[in-house]
Design a protein around this motif. Structure first.
Motif, PDB file in Angstrom:
ATOM      1  N   TYR A  37      -1.723  -5.138  -4.502  1.00 51.27           N
ATOM      2  CA  TYR A  37      -0.888  -5.894  -4.074  1.00 51.27           C
ATOM      3  C   TYR A  37      -0.407  -6.195  -5.454  1.00 51.27           C
ATOM      4  CZ  TYR A  37      -3.971  -8.384  -0.470  1.00 51.27           C
ATOM      5  OH  TYR A  37      -4.133  -8.271   1.078  1.00 51.27           O
ATOM      6  N   ALA A  38      -0.091  -5.915  -6.248  1.00 45.60           N
ATOM      7  CA  ALA A  38       1.021  -6.365  -7.158  1.00 45.60           C
ATOM      8  C   ALA A  38       0.911  -4.653  -8.090  1.00 45.60           C
ATOM      9  CB  ALA A  38      -0.149  -7.137  -8.482  1.00 45.60           C
ATOM     10  N   ASN A  63       0.838  -0.994  -0.104  1.00 48.65           N
ATOM     11  CA  ASN A  63      -0.210   0.287  -0.469  1.00 48.65           C
ATOM     12  C   ASN A  63       0.767   1.369   0.063  1.00 48.65           C
ATOM     13  OD1 ASN A  63      -2.381  -1.436   0.315  1.00 48.65           O
ATOM     14  ND2 ASN A  63      -2.410  -1.152   2.047  1.00 48.65           N
ATOM     15  N   GLU A  64       2.301   1.844   0.355  1.00 52.14           N
ATOM     16  CA  GLU A  64       2.750   2.295   0.659  1.00 52.14           C
ATOM     17  C   GLU A  64       3.211   2.998  -1.175  1.00 52.14           C
ATOM     18  OE1 GLU A  64       7.416   1.539   0.307  1.00 52.14           O
ATOM     19  OE2 GLU A  64       6.613   0.915   1.736  1.00 52.14           O
ATOM     20  N   MET A  65       2.735   2.522  -2.311  1.00 59.17           N
ATOM     21  CA  MET A  65       2.973   3.135  -3.376  1.00 59.17           C
ATOM     22  C   MET A  65       1.674   3.615  -3.989  1.00 59.17           C
ATOM     23  SD  MET A  65       4.907  -0.221  -5.245  1.00 59.17           S
ATOM     24  CE  MET A  65       5.285   0.780  -6.645  1.00 59.17           C
ATOM     25  N   LEU A  66       0.516   2.937  -2.876  1.00 53.90           N
ATOM     26  CA  LEU A  66      -0.532   4.127  -3.114  1.00 53.90           C
ATOM     27  C   LEU A  66      -0.612   5.556  -2.836  1.00 53.90           C
ATOM     28  CD1 LEU A  66      -3.540   1.330  -2.548  1.00 53.90           C
ATOM     29  CD2 LEU A  66      -2.907   2.074  -4.880  1.00 53.90           C
ATOM     30  N   LYS A  67       0.527   5.747  -2.147  1.00 52.73           N
ATOM     31  CA  LYS A  67       0.917   7.447  -1.441  1.00 52.73           C
ATOM     32  C   LYS A  67       1.075   7.272  -2.300  1.00 52.73           C
ATOM     33  CE  LYS A  67       1.113   5.389   3.038  1.00 52.73           C
ATOM     34  NZ  LYS A  67       2.120   4.965   4.345  1.00 52.73           N
ATOM     35  N   VAL A 115       0.118   6.397  -8.948  1.00 49.15           N
ATOM     36  CA  VAL A 115      -1.388   6.061  -8.965  1.00 49.15           C
ATOM     37  C   VAL A 115      -2.243   6.841 -10.293  1.00 49.15           C
ATOM     38  CG1 VAL A 115      -3.764   7.030  -8.163  1.00 49.15           C
ATOM     39  CG2 VAL A 115      -1.544   5.624  -6.339  1.00 49.15           C
ATOM     40  N   GLY A 116      -1.599   7.816 -10.824  1.00 51.29           N
ATOM     41  CA  GLY A 116      -1.314   8.678 -12.391  1.00 51.29           C
ATOM     42  C   GLY A 116      -1.277   7.623 -13.250  1.00 51.29           C
TER      43      GLY A 116
END
Length: 379
Positions: free
Chosen positions: A101-102, A75-79, A84-85
């Motif tokens: 998850y991937a 989830n740290e990548m969603l920050k 995300v863009g």
């Protein structure tokens, strides 16, 4: 790291770049395709060894492991708003119950291959459903079967269900339906089969489709026996060099006034819950998500990058596919990847039978019975 052999050369180039940048060495584990798929389940759900990072399919096949906590949320990548863009149109295929998850790495597009001499002579390539149907009627009247399809191996028929549903009801409905959350008695599902039935009743499809493999349709395109073939981009590698300039590509036409969603089976990297190298694994996922790395990787693989800023250097089919997918509002993964194997294996013969015996009551009843048996819904 787990790889199939045909991916090895392109990936090794990327792995070396990662090692040069970080000093972290990557050890690969190669398997042939069938053994590869068996090993993923064994490593992630068994008691023994597992690679730290694994290459796998997204959507339902990924969620199988996420639901069993066999892979780690990242989830740290969603920050990261940039991440995300760059991947917003495909994130629904890698997020399970709110957790990422991937990291998507490669995908390929679907659409119509068509014979230019048959289609272009009638005017512009159809973009809307009524234009497409009108062209099919004209071709049929001139003695040409409008649509080629080979269902000897069953799976090509699912593209028709997927695309009519995506163009009629949208991606969220499609995903919920294939996950057993919506009844096949729903009027919106009947509309999908009604649209399809009108084409079947008009005899737009090859009558002997059950005798042909998917690749046996291509020669019929060459000889002007059929005008269209709904198929994945993998088919373009099978087109004869002498014929390739005579074959065009077009997206599946618009049916309803809703956002455009496309069919694009996708691969991604996930992290095993057994790893003791979480920090290094996350660092690699951030590396592999980069636009420059995804461009390099997929140009070597002959696929497309899900990163919207990536650059494709492939042939015109890939270039058209790259534009198509970057402009889409989201992607499905194909019938068999968007549902569970137990439903897929029973539903596919039902869809093939509908192509030859288009009774809407029968097909919806058979699919609903299968949905209840497989998913055991409460509704």
């Amino acid at each position: 790291m787990l790889l199939t052999p045909n991916q090895r050369a392109a990936y090794h180039q990327v792995f070396k770049m990662f090692t040069d940048e970080t000093g972290i060495r990557i050890k690969t584990v190669a398997r042939v395709d069938k053994k590869y798929k068996e090993s993923v389940y064994q490593w992630l759900t068994g008691d023994g060894y597992s690679p730290d990072i694994l290459n796998w399919h997204t959507s339902k096949r990924l969620f199988y492991f996420a639901s069993r906590k066999a892979i780690l949320p990242i989830n740290e990548m969603l920050k990261d708003p940039e991440f995300v863009g760059e991947f917003k149109h495909v994130l629904s295929n890698v997020i399970y119950e709110g957790d990422l998850y991937a990291v998507p790495t490669s995908y390929y597009h679907w659409g119509f291959l068509y014979k230019k001499s048959l289609v272009n002579a009638k005017g512009k390539v159809p973009q809307h459903w009524d234009e497409f149907i009108a062209l099919c009627k004209q071709l049929k009247a001139e003695g040409v079967t409008p649509i080629g399809i080979g269902t000897k191996n069953l799976w090509p028929v699912a593209a028709w269900f997927d695309y009519i549903n995506l163009r009629t009801n949208g991606l969220e409905f499609h995903q919920q339906l294939l996950n057993g959350k919506i009844s096949f008695f729903d009027p919106r599902v009947r509309q999908v089969f009604s649209t399809w039935k009108q084409m079947i009743d008009s005899q737009f499809f090859l009558s002997n489709s059950d005798e042909l493999r998917w690749d046996q349709v291509l020669p019929l395109l060459y000889r002007d026996k059929v005008a269209f073939n709904l198929i994945g981009n993998f088919a373009t590698s099978k087109i004869l060099e002498t014929e390739v300039e005579q074959i065009g590509f077009m997206p599946f036409p618009k049916i309803n006034d809703i956002p455009r969603y496309e069919e694009a089976p996708m691969d991604a990297f996930m992290v095993s819950a057994k790893t003791n190298r979480v920090k290094e694994s996350i660092l690699f996922l951030k590396f592999i998500a980069r636009e420059d790395i995804q461009s390099l990787l997929n140009n070597g693989l002959g696929y497309l990058s899900p990163n919207i800023h990536s650059k494709s250097q492939g042939d015109r089919f890939l270039q058209q596919g790259a534009k198509l997918l970057k402009e889409s509002q989201g992607v499905s993964q194909y019938f068999d990847r968007d549902t569970v194997p137990e439903f897929d294996v029973q539903a596919m013969p039902i869809l093939v039978n509908f192509l030859h015996h288009p009774d809407i009551d029968t097909v919806t009843r058979q699919l609903e019975i299968t949905r209840i048996k497989v998913f055991k819904p409460t509704n």
